[in-house]
Structures are given as structure tokens and as C-alpha cells.
Write a protein that holds these residues in place. Structure first.
Motif, PDB file in Angstrom:
ATOM      1  N   GLY A  83      -1.378  -2.209   6.303  1.00 26.54           N
ATOM      2  CA  GLY A  83      -1.977  -1.214   5.424  1.00 26.54           C
ATOM      3  C   GLY A  83      -2.608  -0.055   6.167  1.00 26.54           C
ATOM      4  O   GLY A  83      -3.631   0.484   5.739  1.00 26.54           O
TER       5      GLY A  83
ATOM      6  N   GLU B 142      -2.754   5.641   0.731  1.00 24.80           N
ATOM      7  CA  GLU B 142      -3.780   4.637   1.000  1.00 24.80           C
ATOM      8  C   GLU B 142      -3.869   4.309   2.495  1.00 24.80           C
ATOM      9  O   GLU B 142      -4.939   3.939   2.998  1.00 24.80           O
ATOM     10  CB  GLU B 142      -3.496   3.366   0.204  1.00 24.80           C
ATOM     11  N   ARG B 143      -2.758   4.449   3.205  1.00 26.54           N
ATOM     12  CA  ARG B 143      -2.747   4.158   4.641  1.00 26.54           C
ATOM     13  C   ARG B 143      -3.208   5.340   5.481  1.00 26.54           C
ATOM     14  O   ARG B 143      -3.470   5.185   6.676  1.00 26.54           O
ATOM     15  CB  ARG B 143      -1.333   3.758   5.080  1.00 26.54           C
TER      16      ARG B 143
ATOM     17  N   THR C 164       0.837  -1.192   0.000  1.00 30.26           N
ATOM     18  CA  THR C 164       0.000   0.000   0.000  1.00 30.26           C
ATOM     19  C   THR C 164       0.877   1.248   0.000  1.00 30.26           C
ATOM     20  O   THR C 164       2.016   1.225   0.460  1.00 30.26           O
ATOM     21  CB  THR C 164      -0.910   0.044   1.236  1.00 30.26           C
TER      22      THR C 164
END
Length: 279
Positions: free
Chosen positions: A175, A97-98, A93
């Protein structure tokens, strides 16, 4: 005539080499090397003296990989776990996205009651922490504990393996931008017994007179119960996906009921960086 200083240096180097050759080297599972003299080998520990010291220490065999003795013999106690069983820690990721996502790992449970140091209790405290984050924080997106545990399981990461990974590695693997690590020390401290009794009468007239000559019937009931007491301390640590520590606190719970850990967790989460009562 040879230079006396040169001869002295050679002699010193020769003596030093002999001294070093006589050292035992204890290789620990965590990678440390301890050099000195193994003075005794017992059933669960070894006795060890560091080079240049006189104080004798005891090292647990369960923490030792092997010993290279000065004689040339090697004795292996525990194999070092192959890193092939650990996950490929390359994150799948991106930082974007995290962003703002947070995951709670199963808590480490320490107790004098072995019935509590189970996987079920670890996940119970994990769920209580996740629930508190849902109720008492803002600006973060909670990863459901079932998703967190599934990712850990798929990568063969239990409590022992997780302790060998850096917080940043765990966060990126899961993630998320933030991870919550915690431990609960829950000790059984004994129990208190309580008793009570009550008396009933067949009719009101007999109750009022309380006469021994009364033809009424008197019934007395008694009951007893016990309350188990626990002392609880909760520690919570929060890291980001770069390994920076954002929050590191612990608190001893008020009260003696086993489920008092929930209120302690709630108190700490409310004062976390996104908590409703943060300063």
C-alpha cells in the motif's frame, strides 16, 4: 526417380530428430531449461555439457527442479513451490492512497559470520534505514517497519518469497508508492588487542623517591582488551509502484566497527531522491 534433394531433406530431418531425442533436459527452479548431456551426478552438483559444446559445467542440485533424461527417465530433485502460498497480488489500495508513502523491507544480510545472518539483524538494518528516512528526507510518508513486516507475515512472504515478486507487486501489496530494498555485506576481518598498565604508591613521599629501600608499597595494574573489526558494504534500491527504479547505489563503510553500517546508510539516504543532500 526420386528427387535427390527431397531424399536429403528427409534424411536431415531424421538425423535431427534422433539428435534431439538424445538430449537431456535440465529444468531449473527459476523456469530455465538447459538442453544437452548430463555427464555425471555427484552428491551436490551435476556435470552438464550444452548441446553443440564441449565445455563441462557444474549445476547445483539445490537449483534444479528435475531432469528429463534422453532415455525417458525423469529424476526430480526439488519441487517448485506452489503459487498458492504467495499472496493475492491484486492491490487493495488506489494510486492516490499510495501517493508519497514509502516502506523499507528487511535487508538481506551477507556475512562470513553466520551469527549476523539472522532475522534479527535483517530487521535491525531495516530499522536503521527507516530511522534515517525519518531524519533525513522530506515529502515522503514512512510506513512503520512493524506495519510492513506484519503485512509480509500475513501474506507468508519471507526473504525467499519476496525475491520472487516484482518491486511493483511488493509496493502495491504494502500500500505504498515507493519501496526500499537493500542488502548489507558485513564481513568479520579479525581483531586487534590492546594493553595498558599503571603503577600506584602508598604515599606521595614514596612515589617521589621511587627508592627500592623505601618502606612504601608499590602496586602495578594491567589490563587488556580486543576490538573486533568488520568490513561493511551497503546497497540500497528504491522502486515505485510501477516498477521503475529510482535509486540504485552502494557504498563501502568507513571504519571497522560493526555499527558503522548506520553512518553508511545515513550517507546514502541523504542523497536519495528526497534526501537532505540530494543533488
Amino acid at each position: 526417380m526420386k528427387n535427390p534433394k527431397f531424399i536429403f531433406v528427409l534424411l536431415f530431418m531424421f538425423i535431427s530428430s534422433i539428435s534431439l531425442a538424445q538430449e537431456d533436459i535440465v529444468h531449473m527452479l527459476n523456469g530455465d531449461e538447459k538442453k544437452g548431456k548430463v555427464t555425471a551426478v555427484k552428491s551436490e552438483v551435476i556435470s552438464f555439457v550444452y548441446s553443440g559444446e564441449d565445455l563441462e559445467y557444474e549445476l547445483k542440485k539445490e537449483n534444479i527442479h528435475k531432469i528429463d533424461f534422453a532415455s525417458g527417465r525423469t529424476e526430480v530433485y526439488n519441487q517448485i513451490q506452489s503459487t498458492s502460498t504467495l499472496p493475492n497480488l491484486n492491490s487493495t489500495t488506489t494510486a492516490a492512497e499510495r501517493k508519497n508513502k514509502i516502506a523499507v523491507l528487511p535487508f538481506k544480510i551477507v556475512s562470513n559470520n553466520t551469527a549476523l545472518t539472522t532475522e534479527g539483524m535483517m530487521e535491525e538494518v531495516q530499522d536503521a534505514t527507516a530511522s534515517s528516512i525519518r531524519k533525513n528526507t522530506s515529502q515522503v510518508i514512512l510506513q512503520d517497519p512493524s506495519e510492513t513486516n506484519a503485512i509480509l507475515y500475513e501474506n507468508n512472504i519471507g526473504e525467499a518469497e519476496a525475491s520472487k515478486l516484482r518491486p511493483a507487486e511488493l509496493a502495491q501489496l504494502l500500500g505504498v508508492e515507493f519501496i526500499v530494498l537493500g542488502s548489507a555485506k558485513i564481513d568479520y576481518t579479525g581483531s586487534n588487542s590492546y594493553g595498558s598498565s599503571s603503577t600506584t604508591y602508598k604515599d606521595k613521599e614514596n612515589k617521589d623517591r621511587k627508592s627500592s629501600k623505601s618502606s612504601g608499597k608499590e602496586n602495578t595494574f594491567s589490563s587488556s582488551s580486543s576490538l573486533e573489526n568488520y568490513s561493511t558494504n551497503i546497497m540500497i534500491k528504491i522502486f515505485n509502484d510501477q516498477g521503475k527504479s529510482l535509486y540504485n547505489v552502494d557504498r563501502t563503510g568507513i571504519g571497522t566497527n560493526l555499527d558503522k553500517y548506520e553512518s553508511t546508510i545515513s550517507y546514502l539516504i541523504k542523497r536519495s531522491p528526497w534526501g537532505s543532500k540530494r543533488k
